[in-house]
Design an enzyme around this catalytic site. Structure first.
Site, PDB file in Angstrom:
ATOM      1  N   LYS A  76     -20.783  20.484 -55.024  1.00 46.65           N
ATOM      2  CA  LYS A  76     -20.441  21.905 -54.902  1.00 46.65           C
ATOM      3  C   LYS A  76     -20.507  22.282 -53.423  1.00 46.65           C
ATOM      4  O   LYS A  76     -21.409  21.832 -52.703  1.00 46.65           O
ATOM      5  CB  LYS A  76     -21.424  22.746 -55.725  1.00 46.65           C
ATOM      6  CG  LYS A  76     -21.132  24.242 -55.725  1.00 46.65           C
ATOM      7  CD  LYS A  76     -22.082  25.006 -56.637  1.00 46.65           C
ATOM      8  CE  LYS A  76     -21.809  26.502 -56.632  1.00 46.65           C
ATOM      9  NZ  LYS A  76     -22.717  27.250 -57.524  1.00 46.65           N
ATOM     10  N   SER A 151     -20.787  30.424 -61.037  1.00 48.08           N
ATOM     11  CA  SER A 151     -20.050  30.208 -59.803  1.00 48.08           C
ATOM     12  C   SER A 151     -19.614  28.762 -59.592  1.00 48.08           C
ATOM     13  O   SER A 151     -18.800  28.479 -58.733  1.00 48.08           O
ATOM     14  CB  SER A 151     -20.925  30.623 -58.606  1.00 48.08           C
ATOM     15  OG  SER A 151     -22.070  29.768 -58.514  1.00 48.08           O
ATOM     16  N   SER A 175     -24.966  29.827 -63.426  1.00 45.29           N
ATOM     17  CA  SER A 175     -23.800  29.266 -62.737  1.00 45.29           C
ATOM     18  C   SER A 175     -23.525  27.791 -63.009  1.00 45.29           C
ATOM     19  O   SER A 175     -22.503  27.259 -62.552  1.00 45.29           O
ATOM     20  CB  SER A 175     -23.932  29.470 -61.222  1.00 45.29           C
ATOM     21  OG  SER A 175     -23.748  30.815 -60.895  1.00 45.29           O
TER      22      SER A 175
END
Length: 487
Positions: A76, A151, A175
């Site tokens: 990420k 997210s 998330s």
């Protein structure tokens, strides 16, 4: 080949039937084919990836054999990776190249894993749909008109489309688990403090936690073995005995007490999601689990408490982005104050500004006691609810999300509606507990549904054991999105 488990990849690499370069090239080719449409990756650097893969192959030729030799993974874009663009999904860091590795990146590099690239995300991890990314929204591989969740939507979409067998992610209010559910993959948020936050760009420091996404619980267990461990560079990193999270995967579930909080099954859950969750619970019962009805009475307060505490911490953490030291800097300013104001006005998106303003307000003189301190008191009550519940059950089970993936722009004009997407996940972060989402079937429009498993602090091995046993008797986690071809 792109759907190989990590265990199988290790076997092929160990037996020299496959090289790290061959495997990395296969995934890079797949990213080239599918990422232009999905937008799951912000940065892919073929040269860096193949150079790392060649080094792994050379190490293997010398007889080295570390845990994840040659296994490709995606990070990420919230984790700093030396020499890689690290944007956090924001214009503010659009040109920032990290000068060092985050603990998580460093650990995977030492394990022999090969970095495929950096995945897309909501700006500074603030979002539940991946629509706030400066680099454009990620599309859900199951339906290109639906969001992947946020997210960590880029990591979820990458694993779902088999662009990577393993992806790192972070979870501040859901998330990892929410996008894992919406994209039909397995996602784990570990206990707070179990994975070092060093080198992870901070959103809300008392809630942020690094974790993983993969196709199966077994693959997550292999990755977790690498991530977990004490790190002196993070003051909240917990010092504990090293665990092997793959060891208990095959334990029996006979007599397992699964807690079912009435608050997770009231109004607000769509019928298609509720039906899939009920079928999954029945499957766990066939494996020997027993139901334990219980209550978590302060669950409804978790969203308002979160949206006081998280913005408060964000307003402090993001004050460092002022155009002086790194990141975006405005070109047009007359003095230092104007430099700050214009840099932040240009560099941050609307959702980030909304949370900074909210956080600044709740921390301001005259409101701190009324909002911030009161929210901290309620946070304690939420933790107590869970501690009392775990005196009666081993794990808590419920839906990961109230609905399947929703459409783009469906909730962007109504922030409260967007925030309620995380209604079942936020309380887990407030209590610092581990949570896991696994795919359990499909709802309306053939979109994935996720089951959330919550355990006491440091019970990741138990959660992965329950998930693995469920996945041995089901194949929801192995389903591929329609139109996503195997390679």
């Amino acid at each position: 080949m792109s759907s190989l488990s990590i265990k199988k990849i290790k076997q092929l690499i160990d037996s020299k039937s496959l090289t790290a370069v061959e495997l990395a090239s296969l995934y890079l080719q797949r990213i080239d084919q599918l990422n232009p449409e999905l937008n799951a990756f912000i940065t892919v650097d073929r040269e860096k990836t193949l150079l790392q893969a060649k080094e792994v192959d050379r190490a293997i030729a010398k007889g080295d054999n570390t845990a994840l030799m040659g296994v490709p993974l995606a990070h990420k874009d919230i984790f700093c990776a030396k020499g890689w663009l690290t944007t956090c999904g924001s214009k503010m860091l659009a040109n920032f190249v990290a000068p060092y590795d985050a603990h998580v990146v460093e650990a995977f590099n030492h394990s022999g894993a090969v970095t495929l690239g950096k995945t897309n995300m909501d700006e500074f991890a603030m979002g539940s749909s991946n629509e706030t990314s400066y680099f454009g929204p990620v599309k859900n591989p199951w339906h290109l008109g639906r969001v992947p969740g946020g997210s960590s939507g880029g990591s979820a979409a990458a694993v779902a489309a088999r662009l990577a067998p393993l992806a790192t992610a972070t979870d501040t209010g859901g998330s990892i688990r929410q996008p894992a559910a919406l994209c039909g993959v397995t996602g784990l948020k570990p206990t707070y403090g179990n994975v070092s936050r060093y080198g992870m760009i901070a959103y809300a420091s008392s809630l942020d936690q690094g974790g993983l996404m993969a196709v199966s619980a077994e693959d997550v267990a292999y990755g977790l073995n690498i991530m977990v461990g004490h790190d002196e560079r993070d003051s909240t990193s917990v010092k504990r005995e090293v665990e092997d999270f793959t060891a208990p995967l095959n334990n029996s579930l006979k007599g397992l007490r699964i807690g079912l909080p009435e608050e997770f099954f009231k109004e607000g859950v769509d019928a298609d999601v509720a039906q899939a969750v009920e079928r999954a619970i029945q499957e766990l019962e066939k494996l020997g689990a027993v139901r334990v009805p219980l209550t978590l009475p302060n669950t409804s307060l978790s969203v308002p408490v979160y949206y006081v505490l998280a913005p408060a911490e964000a307003s402090s953490n993001l004050s460092r982005f002022d155009g002086v030291r790194y990141g975006h800097r405005t070109h047009d300013y007359r003095n230092l104050i104007e430099l700050y104001e214009k840099t932040r006005a240009e560099g941050f998106g609307a959702e980030v500004k909304r949370r900074i303003l909210t956080g600044t307000y709740v921390l301001s003189r005259g409101y701190y006691d009324a909002y911030y301190l009161q929210a901290q008191r309620v946070r304690r009550l939420i933790l107590q609810d869970y501690l009392q519940a775990f005196e009666r059950c081993d794990v808590i089970v419920g839906p990961s999300t109230p609905s399947v993936a929703f459409g783009f722009n469906e909730k962007t004009s109504d922030p409260v509606s967007m925030y309620l997407s995380d209604i079942f996940t936020i309380s887990v972060n407030l209590a610092g507990l581990p949570g896991l989402s696994i795919p359990i079937g499909f709802g309306d429009s053939h979109l994935p549904v996720g089951l959330q498993l919550i355990g006491p602090h440091f019970s990741e091995a138990k959660l992965l054991n329950v998930a693995h046993q469920y996945q041995l008797v089901s194949d929801w986690h192995q389903q591929l999105p329609t139109g996503i071809a195997q390679v």
